[in-house]
Design a protein around this motif. Structure first.
Motif, PDB file in Angstrom:
ATOM      1  N   SER A   1       7.898  20.008  -9.324  1.00  0.00           N
ATOM      2  CA  SER A   1       8.027  18.685  -9.951  1.00  0.00           C
ATOM      3  C   SER A   1       6.986  17.693  -9.472  1.00  0.00           C
ATOM      4  CB  SER A   1       9.428  18.120  -9.684  1.00  0.00           C
ATOM      5  OG  SER A   1       9.633  17.924  -8.287  1.00  0.00           O
ATOM      6  N   GLY A   2       6.387  17.970  -8.306  1.00  0.00           N
ATOM      7  CA  GLY A   2       5.339  17.094  -7.792  1.00  0.00           C
ATOM      8  C   GLY A   2       5.828  15.914  -6.981  1.00  0.00           C
ATOM      9  N   GLY A   3       7.093  15.903  -6.602  1.00  0.00           N
ATOM     10  CA  GLY A   3       7.576  14.776  -5.802  1.00  0.00           C
ATOM     11  C   GLY A   3       9.032  14.935  -5.410  1.00  0.00           C
ATOM     12  N   PHE A   4       9.449  14.180  -4.406  1.00  0.00           N
ATOM     13  CA  PHE A   4      10.816  14.279  -3.901  1.00  0.00           C
ATOM     14  C   PHE A   4      11.829  13.734  -4.911  1.00  0.00           C
ATOM     15  CE2 PHE A   4       8.846  15.843  -0.417  1.00  0.00           C
ATOM     16  CZ  PHE A   4       9.427  15.690   0.825  1.00  0.00           C
ATOM     17  N   SER A   5      11.486  12.611  -5.541  1.00  0.00           N
ATOM     18  CA  SER A   5      12.440  11.981  -6.460  1.00  0.00           C
ATOM     19  C   SER A   5      12.714  12.869  -7.659  1.00  0.00           C
ATOM     20  CB  SER A   5      11.922  10.620  -6.921  1.00  0.00           C
ATOM     21  OG  SER A   5      11.798   9.734  -5.827  1.00  0.00           O
ATOM     22  N   ARG A   6      11.643  13.420  -8.243  1.00  0.00           N
ATOM     23  CA  ARG A   6      11.836  14.283  -9.403  1.00  0.00           C
ATOM     24  C   ARG A   6      12.526  15.586  -9.019  1.00  0.00           C
ATOM     25  NH1 ARG A   6       5.952  13.972 -12.132  1.00  0.00           N
ATOM     26  NH2 ARG A   6       5.391  13.568  -9.967  1.00  0.00           N
ATOM     27  N   ALA A   7      12.243  16.096  -7.820  1.00  0.00           N
ATOM     28  CA  ALA A   7      12.943  17.293  -7.350  1.00  0.00           C
ATOM     29  C   ALA A   7      14.426  16.999  -7.166  1.00  0.00           C
ATOM     30  CB  ALA A   7      12.328  17.777  -6.039  1.00  0.00           C
ATOM     31  N   ALA A   8      14.721  15.831  -6.623  1.00  0.00           N
ATOM     32  CA  ALA A   8      16.119  15.437  -6.431  1.00  0.00           C
ATOM     33  C   ALA A   8      16.849  15.370  -7.761  1.00  0.00           C
ATOM     34  CB  ALA A   8      16.181  14.089  -5.719  1.00  0.00           C
ATOM     35  N   GLU A   9      16.181  14.804  -8.770  1.00  0.00           N
ATOM     36  CA  GLU A   9      16.786  14.707 -10.100  1.00  0.00           C
ATOM     37  C   GLU A   9      17.042  16.088 -10.686  1.00  0.00           C
ATOM     38  OE1 GLU A   9      15.714  12.819 -14.511  1.00  0.00           O
ATOM     39  OE2 GLU A   9      14.513  12.316 -12.748  1.00  0.00           O
ATOM     40  N   ALA A  10      16.070  17.000 -10.520  1.00  0.00           N
ATOM     41  CA  ALA A  10      16.210  18.349 -11.068  1.00  0.00           C
ATOM     42  C   ALA A  10      17.320  19.128 -10.372  1.00  0.00           C
ATOM     43  CB  ALA A  10      14.881  19.092 -10.959  1.00  0.00           C
ATOM     44  N   LEU A  11      17.490  18.884  -9.066  1.00  0.00           N
ATOM     45  CA  LEU A  11      18.482  19.630  -8.282  1.00  0.00           C
ATOM     46  C   LEU A  11      19.841  18.956  -8.230  1.00  0.00           C
ATOM     47  CD1 LEU A  11      16.179  20.599  -5.265  1.00  0.00           C
ATOM     48  CD2 LEU A  11      16.991  22.134  -7.070  1.00  0.00           C
ATOM     49  N   GLY A  12      19.931  17.721  -8.725  1.00  0.00           N
ATOM     50  CA  GLY A  12      21.189  16.985  -8.631  1.00  0.00           C
ATOM     51  C   GLY A  12      21.481  16.520  -7.221  1.00  0.00           C
ATOM     52  N   MET A  13      20.422  16.208  -6.460  1.00  0.00           N
ATOM     53  CA  MET A  13      20.565  15.744  -5.086  1.00  0.00           C
ATOM     54  C   MET A  13      19.999  14.332  -4.980  1.00  0.00           C
ATOM     55  SD  MET A  13      19.102  19.165  -3.122  1.00  0.00           S
ATOM     56  CE  MET A  13      19.255  18.411  -1.486  1.00  0.00           C
ATOM     57  N   SER A  14      20.197  13.723  -3.823  1.00  0.00           N
ATOM     58  CA  SER A  14      19.550  12.453  -3.543  1.00  0.00           C
ATOM     59  C   SER A  14      18.161  12.718  -2.987  1.00  0.00           C
ATOM     60  CB  SER A  14      20.360  11.648  -2.528  1.00  0.00           C
ATOM     61  OG  SER A  14      20.375  12.301  -1.269  1.00  0.00           O
ATOM     62  N   ALA A  15      17.271  11.727  -3.099  1.00  0.00           N
ATOM     63  CA  ALA A  15      15.919  11.889  -2.561  1.00  0.00           C
ATOM     64  C   ALA A  15      15.959  12.099  -1.052  1.00  0.00           C
ATOM     65  CB  ALA A  15      15.065  10.678  -2.919  1.00  0.00           C
ATOM     66  N   SER A  16      16.873  11.401  -0.393  1.00  0.00           N
ATOM     67  CA  SER A  16      16.986  11.579   1.053  1.00  0.00           C
ATOM     68  C   SER A  16      17.484  12.980   1.395  1.00  0.00           C
ATOM     69  CB  SER A  16      17.919  10.529   1.646  1.00  0.00           C
ATOM     70  OG  SER A  16      19.234  10.650   1.108  1.00  0.00           O
ATOM     71  N   GLY A  17      18.350  13.522   0.538  1.00  0.00           N
ATOM     72  CA  GLY A  17      18.836  14.887   0.755  1.00  0.00           C
ATOM     73  C   GLY A  17      17.714  15.907   0.640  1.00  0.00           C
ATOM     74  N   VAL A  18      16.819  15.690  -0.328  1.00  0.00           N
ATOM     75  CA  VAL A  18      15.662  16.563  -0.476  1.00  0.00           C
ATOM     76  C   VAL A  18      14.770  16.461   0.753  1.00  0.00           C
ATOM     77  CG1 VAL A  18      13.527  16.920  -1.779  1.00  0.00           C
ATOM     78  CG2 VAL A  18      15.679  16.555  -2.989  1.00  0.00           C
ATOM     79  N   SER A  19      14.533  15.229   1.215  1.00  0.00           N
ATOM     80  CA  SER A  19      13.682  15.020   2.388  1.00  0.00           C
ATOM     81  C   SER A  19      14.267  15.697   3.624  1.00  0.00           C
ATOM     82  CB  SER A  19      13.499  13.522   2.636  1.00  0.00           C
ATOM     83  OG  SER A  19      12.677  13.294   3.758  1.00  0.00           O
ATOM     84  N   HIS A  20      15.571  15.569   3.812  1.00  0.00           N
ATOM     85  CA  HIS A  20      16.224  16.202   4.967  1.00  0.00           C
ATOM     86  C   HIS A  20      16.139  17.728   4.879  1.00  0.00           C
ATOM     87  CE1 HIS A  20      17.463  12.456   6.563  1.00  0.00           C
ATOM     88  NE2 HIS A  20      18.472  12.232   5.723  1.00  0.00           N
ATOM     89  N   ALA A  21      16.292  18.276   3.664  1.00  0.00           N
ATOM     90  CA  ALA A  21      16.232  19.732   3.499  1.00  0.00           C
ATOM     91  C   ALA A  21      14.843  20.260   3.863  1.00  0.00           C
ATOM     92  CB  ALA A  21      16.596  20.109   2.063  1.00  0.00           C
ATOM     93  N   ILE A  22      13.799  19.533   3.452  1.00  0.00           N
ATOM     94  CA  ILE A  22      12.439  19.943   3.792  1.00  0.00           C
ATOM     95  C   ILE A  22      12.216  19.834   5.300  1.00  0.00           C
ATOM     96  CG2 ILE A  22       9.999  19.400   3.519  1.00  0.00           C
ATOM     97  CD1 ILE A  22      11.225  20.757   1.097  1.00  0.00           C
ATOM     98  N   ALA A  23      12.730  18.760   5.887  1.00  0.00           N
ATOM     99  CA  ALA A  23      12.571  18.579   7.337  1.00  0.00           C
ATOM    100  C   ALA A  23      13.268  19.696   8.106  1.00  0.00           C
ATOM    101  CB  ALA A  23      13.123  17.214   7.744  1.00  0.00           C
ATOM    102  N   ARG A  24      14.473  20.088   7.661  1.00  0.00           N
ATOM    103  CA  ARG A  24      15.199  21.175   8.333  1.00  0.00           C
ATOM    104  C   ARG A  24      14.448  22.497   8.191  1.00  0.00           C
ATOM    105  NH1 ARG A  24      19.815  18.480   6.137  1.00  0.00           N
ATOM    106  NH2 ARG A  24      19.779  19.888   4.337  1.00  0.00           N
TER     107      ARG A  24
END
Length: 297
Positions: free
Chosen positions: A18-41
């Motif tokens: 998707s090219g970004g955290f926000s769009r990935a969050a939208e595609a996955l049904g997650m929050s942007a912070s949730g996507v960021s935390h998943a990448i960090a983990r």
């Protein structure tokens, strides 16, 4: 299998696609912070930084690219298995990301994409117009459409068509300069060269008839790298150009362009679909390839 590791890889794939955290969050049904935390983990688990982040862009690091290239085929296999298991292998749905040659996008596909989307209401389409294919896996691209023989063996290729090459001029040009009667007459005419994006050099001018190939080394004062500009200049009477027949069907029918050498019209240029996986392509990719094949017929 570690479920958290698989989740992290899935999130990484969505970010790249998707090219970004926000769009990935939208595609996955997650929050942007949730996507960021998943990448960090995931980065903490692997002990490497996978992504370079700025306020404007996200890109894979060298380590991230190597990791992603290793895991992406496994993700595709999981996705294909899930689709097969659900009995929906023929359903065209989801997001389709396509890398398209700028010439083909502007002069051939434009005006037809709405009909394609109307046929598949569960599909979202994103097109990227670039002169070069690039790295389809790293760019999250499902399929590319390109003219010319494929370079290298890292991608799966399927020929869609052999497109006729024509030499054309406008009536305005012919009125001023006269009509060349044979290909070698072009040596005395104003010609427009088009630069090959793969080599950086202008395409050679050739004329094919019944197995015979006649090269003509024209001299040109105008070299272009944009097919739309070349066609506009040709229509304006600037010079003679070689162009793919599918791009000038309307102009030839209206008489705004003239096919100069119908007896030397056997030269063709191949159009290919390229995709990264050696497995059977998903339904959305097959549907787009079939759509392109119908459009160029």
């Amino acid at each position: 299998m570690d479920g958290r590791l698989l989740t992290g890889v899935t999130v990484l794939d969505a970010v790249i696609a998707s090219g970004g955290f926000s769009r990935a969050a939208e595609a996955l049904g997650m929050s942007a912070s949730g996507v960021s935390h998943a990448i960090a983990r995931l980065e903490a688990r692997l002990g490497v930084r996978l992504l370079d982040r700025t306020t404007r862009s996200i890109a894979l690091t060298d380590e991230g690219r190597r990791f992603y290239e290793r895991v992406r085929p496994s993700l595709e296999e999981i996705e294909e298995a899930a689709v097969d298991a659900s009995g929906a292998s023929a359903r065209v749905r989801g997001r389709l990301r396509v890398n398209i040659d700028p010439f083909f996008s502007r002069l051939v596909l434009a005006g037809h994409l709405g009909g394609f989307l109307a046929t598949y209401p569960e599909l979202a389409l994103e097109t990227i117009t670039r002169e070069h294919v690039g790295d389809l896996v790293a760019d999250g691209v499902d399929v590319a459409v390109r003219f010319g023989e494929p370079l290298g063996a890292s991608l799966i290729s399927r020929k869609l068509a052999d497109i006729q090459v024509l030499t054309v001029a406008s009536p305005r040009y012919l009125k001023r300069h006269g009509r060349p009667q044979a290909p070698l007459d072009l040596l005395k005419h104003q010609c427009i060269d088009f630069r090959d994006p793969q080599t950086g050099r202008p395409y050679d001018w050739e004329f094919h008839r019944k197995g015979k190939v006649l090269p003509v080394r024209i001299s040109s004062r105008l070299v272009l790298s944009d097919a739309g500009t070349m066609l506009t200049e040709c229509l304006a009477g600037t010079g003679i150009c070689q162009v793919l027949a599918i791009a000038v069907k309307d102009q030839l029918a209206k008489g705004s362009l003239v096919n100069l050498f119908p007896d030397w019209a056997d030269e063709t240029f191949p159009l290919y679909a390229l995709y990264p996986s050696r497995h059977h392509p998903p339904a959305k990719v097959r549907a787009f390839i079939d759509f392109v094949s119908r459009t160029v017929r």
